[in-house]
Design a protein around this motif. Sequence first.
Motif, PDB file in Angstrom:
ATOM      1  N   UNK A 310      30.249  33.581  38.294  1.00 37.19           N
ATOM      2  CA  UNK A 310      31.677  33.652  38.627  1.00 37.19           C
ATOM      3  C   UNK A 310      32.130  35.112  38.664  1.00 37.19           C
ATOM      4  N   UNK A 311      31.634  35.884  37.724  1.00 30.49           N
ATOM      5  CA  UNK A 311      32.004  37.303  37.674  1.00 30.49           C
ATOM      6  C   UNK A 311      31.512  38.036  38.926  1.00 30.49           C
ATOM      7  N   UNK A 312      30.293  37.758  39.314  1.00 29.21           N
ATOM      8  CA  UNK A 312      29.732  38.375  40.521  1.00 29.21           C
ATOM      9  C   UNK A 312      30.572  37.980  41.747  1.00 29.21           C
ATOM     10  N   UNK A 313      30.906  36.686  41.822  1.00 27.98           N
ATOM     11  CA  UNK A 313      31.671  36.182  42.967  1.00 27.98           C
ATOM     12  C   UNK A 313      33.031  36.867  43.050  1.00 27.98           C
ATOM     13  N   UNK A 314      33.565  37.215  41.888  1.00 31.53           N
ATOM     14  CA  UNK A 314      34.873  37.867  41.854  1.00 31.53           C
ATOM     15  C   UNK A 314      34.748  39.376  42.021  1.00 31.53           C
ATOM     16  N   UNK A 315      33.555  39.840  42.370  1.00 29.87           N
ATOM     17  CA  UNK A 315      33.381  41.273  42.628  1.00 29.87           C
ATOM     18  C   UNK A 315      32.978  42.090  41.419  1.00 29.87           C
TER      19      UNK A 315
END
Length: 760
Positions: A310-315
Motif C-alpha cells: 500500500x505504501x509503494x502504491x501511494x508513492x
Amino acid sequence: MHSGALMTKRFLEGIKPYPGPAGGWGALRAVAKAVRAEMGASTGTRALFSMNQPEGFDCPGCAWPDPKHTSSFEFCENGAKAVTWEATQKRADPDFFARHSVSELWTWSDYALEEAGRLTHPLRYDRETDHFVPVEWDDAFERVGAVLRAVAHPNEVEFYTSGRASNEAAFLYQLFAREFGTNNFPDCSNMCHEATSVGLPQSIGVGKGTITLEDFGEADAVFSFGHNPGTNHPRMLGTLREVSRRGVPIIAINPMRERGLERFQDPQAPIEMATFGATPISSGYHMVKVGGDLALVKGIIKALLEADAADLAAGGVGLIDRRFIEVHTIGFEALRADIQKADWAAICEVSGLTQPAIESIAQVYWSAERSIICYGMGITQHRHGTETVQQLANLLLLRGNFGREGAGICPVRGHSNVQGDRTVGITEIPAEPFLERLDRAFGITSPRAHGHNAIEAIQAMRDGKARAFIGLGGNLAVAISDPQATFAAFRKLDLNAQIVTKLNRTCLLTAKESLILPCLGRTEIDVQAAGLQAITVEDSMSVVHASRGMLQPVSDTLRSEPAIIAGIAKASLPATVVTWDALIANYDRIRDKIEEVFPDFFDFNERVRMKGGFRLRVGAALRQWDTPDGLAHFIVADIPPGVGCEEHPFLLTTIRSHDQYNTTIYGLDDRYRGITGRRDVVFLNGEDLRDLGLEHGDLVDIVAGDRVLTGQTAVAHTISRGSVAAYYPEANCLVPLENYDKASGTPAYKSIPVMVRRAA
Ligand SMILES: Nc1nc2c(c(=O)[nH]1)N[C@H]1C(S)=C(S)[C@@H](COP(=O)(O)OP(=O)(O)OC[C@H]3O[C@@H](n4cnc5c(=O)[nH]c(N)nc54)[C@H](O)[C@@H]3O)O[C@H]1N2
Ligand SMILES: Nc1nc2c(c(=O)[nH]1)N[C@H]1C(S)=C(S)[C@@H](COP(=O)(O)OP(=O)(O)OC[C@H]3O[C@@H](n4cnc5c(=O)[nH]c(N)nc54)[C@H](O)[C@@H]3O)O[C@H]1N2
Ligand SMILES: [Mo]
C-alpha cells in the motif's frame, strides 16, 4: 458429606490474585527468607555479594548477561535462591543415607530430596541393603570404568550434560566421550533451545543470539515472545525497565498475563521502592493461543507486506528493506508467495488474535527503525518450534534488523552455561572441521557417526541399545517427557552414574551399578595441583568470562567436575593418550586446548583475565552469514492446524513456578500468579471453565489419551481461551516420548492436546 462430594469440593486455599508488581518488597522478603532457611547468618551471605563481580563467581541462576560484567551487585531473587540453595548448611551425608533406604527415598517428593542438603561423599548403591553407602573415589572410578570397558560398543553409553557445567568441564567431558568412541551427547539444550540451535543456523548461519546488552539502549521496539522474565530471568527486568522508561514500546506475546511483563518495581531503585511505585513494562500485551505463534508471526509478516504494498502504491519507498534483502538474503519471493497464500481466517483462528490486533503489532514493528525480538520456551517447546524460530528470523530479515545497533534476535537461554557447553563441543551432530581439529590437538580419532540427543538416548535405553548413563549435572529422568517410559529405561541399565551437587530422583533410578559422584558447586573454592582455579562460562550474548568460587567446600571429599571426569576417563581408557592429570592440575592448560580446537577462543587465557571477559564472534551480528551460500535465508513453513478436536479440545502448556529452578523445587509458592503453598493447580480461562460446567476451585483431571493427571484444582486465570497451563515437571506424565519437534528433537512440552474433566 459423601466422599464423592468431598472429592469435588472446591479447594481454594492458597489461591488468591496477586495485586502487586514484579520485584519490589516481595522479592526482597523472599531473599531474606531463603537466606535464613538455608544459611543462617553464616559466611554464605557474603557469597551473595560476590556474585557476578569481576573477581567473584558467575551466578548459577540464569544466562542473562551483566552490564559489562562489572556492575555493582545486581540484585536478583532468582540468583539469591540459587546461591543459598547451593550454600545451604544442610547435608545429605553418609549418615543420612544410612538412615534412609532408596525405597523410602523414592517416596519422597522432589522437593524433599533436594532439601536433604548437599551431598558430601561418593556413594554406591548396595542392592543387598537397599542403601547408598560411601565408597572411595578410586573405587567409584573403577566401578564406572569396569562397566565402560565391558560394553559391546561405545555407542551403548550416554553422556548427558546439564547446562551448569563449566566450559572446562564440558570440554574434557566431550574429549573423554570421543576418545572413548561415541557422539552420544544428550544435553539439557535438547529440551530447551534446540529449536534455536537447529533453526537459526539455516536462517542466519549461527544458532545464537545476535545482540548485546547495550543494544537494548538503542532499540526502538522490543518484542517478547513466550518467556517469563519476572520469574526466569529477573535481571532482564532491569533492562526492560530502562527500555520502557525511554518510551520505547515493548510488545508481549504470551497466552498468560505474566506480572513481570506488566509492571516491575526495581529493588535497586530506592525511590520506586520507597514510594511503592512501579514501571510499566509492556505497552501492548497479546494473549496468543498456546501453540499459535507460528500463525501469529506469519500474520505479522502478512500485515507488513500488505502495508508495504500500500505504501509503494501511494508513492512511498515501502516498509521493508529492499536493499538489505537483495544484498544479503535469498528466498524472499518464495516467502512472499507463501504469505500471500496464508489466509487471515486461518491466521486468526490458530493464533486466537484478531486481524486488527495483529496489524497493530506489525505497525509497531514497521514504525521502529531498530527492533529486537526476544523469545523463550513458549516458542521452542512445540512440535513446530524450529519453524516458528525461523519465522521470527524472517520477520527481522525483512527490515534488515541484523548486524546493526539496537536490532537483532535474542533467544533467552536458561542454564547459566548451556550456550558455552555447546560451543566447546557438547553436540551429538559434530561438524567435520571441529572433529579434525580435536583429533589433531589430542592425537585421538573421534567417531564420525552422529550420536543420540536426549529423546534418542531414552529411546535407546528403553530398547536395550544403551547400557550405561553418565550425567554431568542435571536430573534428566525428571526433566524429560514421559516418566513412565523413562524411569523404566533407567532401571534396565548396567550403570547409572550421576555427577551432582544434590540428591535427585534420577540418582534413585538404580541400575546394576549406581553411583553418586558429588562435585564442587560454582560458589566453592577449587584448588588443584597448581593452586586456586577459575572456570569460564558463556552467557546468552556470547560473552565468555571467568568465575571463581569463594566459599569453603561443604566437604573435603568433594572433587571438581573436571577432576571427576578425568578420574572416570583414566579408569575407562587404560590406553588413553590424553594427559588428564596435567590438564586438571591447571585449568589454563584446558583453556589452551580449547583455543587450539576453537580458533574463536584465540588468546583465551589472556582475554578471559580482562575485566568482563570477551565476546565470541557471532557472524550474523556482523552481517556475515555462515551458511553454505553465504546468504541469509527466508524459510517458509505451513501453519500447523489449530487444535480443538472433540477428544482433546485444549492445548496444555507446562510452565515454571516462581519457586522452582527446573526440577529443583525451592518452595511451593508461585507469587506472581497468586498461588501459595501448593502446585496441584491447572490454569484455565474463566469462560472455558464455565463452558465445561466447572467452577474456579473445582477438582479436575487433565486427560491426554490414556494418560491422566488427577486431582488438580482448576484456577480461573487470565489465559487465552482454548489454552490451559500446569506446572513442569508434574505434568510431564502427560507427554509421550514421541511428542517432539521433528526438526530439532525438542519435546513438545508446551503443546499437549488435552481435555479437562471433573475429577472422578
Ligand atoms: N527461577 C527460575 N529461573 C529459571 C528457570 C527456572 O526453572 N526457574 N529455568 C531456566 C531455564 S533452563 C530456562 S530454559 C529458562 C526458561 O524461561 P522461560 O522461557 O520463561 O520458560 P517457561 O517458564 O517455561 O515459560 C515460558 C513462558 O511462555 C509462555 N508460554 C507458554 N506457552 C506459550 C506459547 O505457546 N506461546 C507463547 N508465546 N508463550 C507461551 C508461558 O505463559 C510463560 O510465560 O529459565 C531459566 N531460569
Ligand atoms: N514439561 C516440561 N519439561 C521441561 C521443561 C519445561 O518447560 N516443561 N523445560 C526443559 C528445560 S528448558 C530444561 S533446561 C530441562 C532441565 O533439565 P536438567 O538440566 O537435567 O535439570 P535441572 O533441574 O536443572 O538439574 C538439577 C540438578 O542439577 C544438579 N546440579 C546443580 N548444580 C550443579 C552443578 O554445579 N554441577 C553439577 N554437576 N550438578 C549440579 C543438582 O543435583 C540438581 O538436582 O528440563 C526440561 N523439561
Ligand atoms: Mo532450559
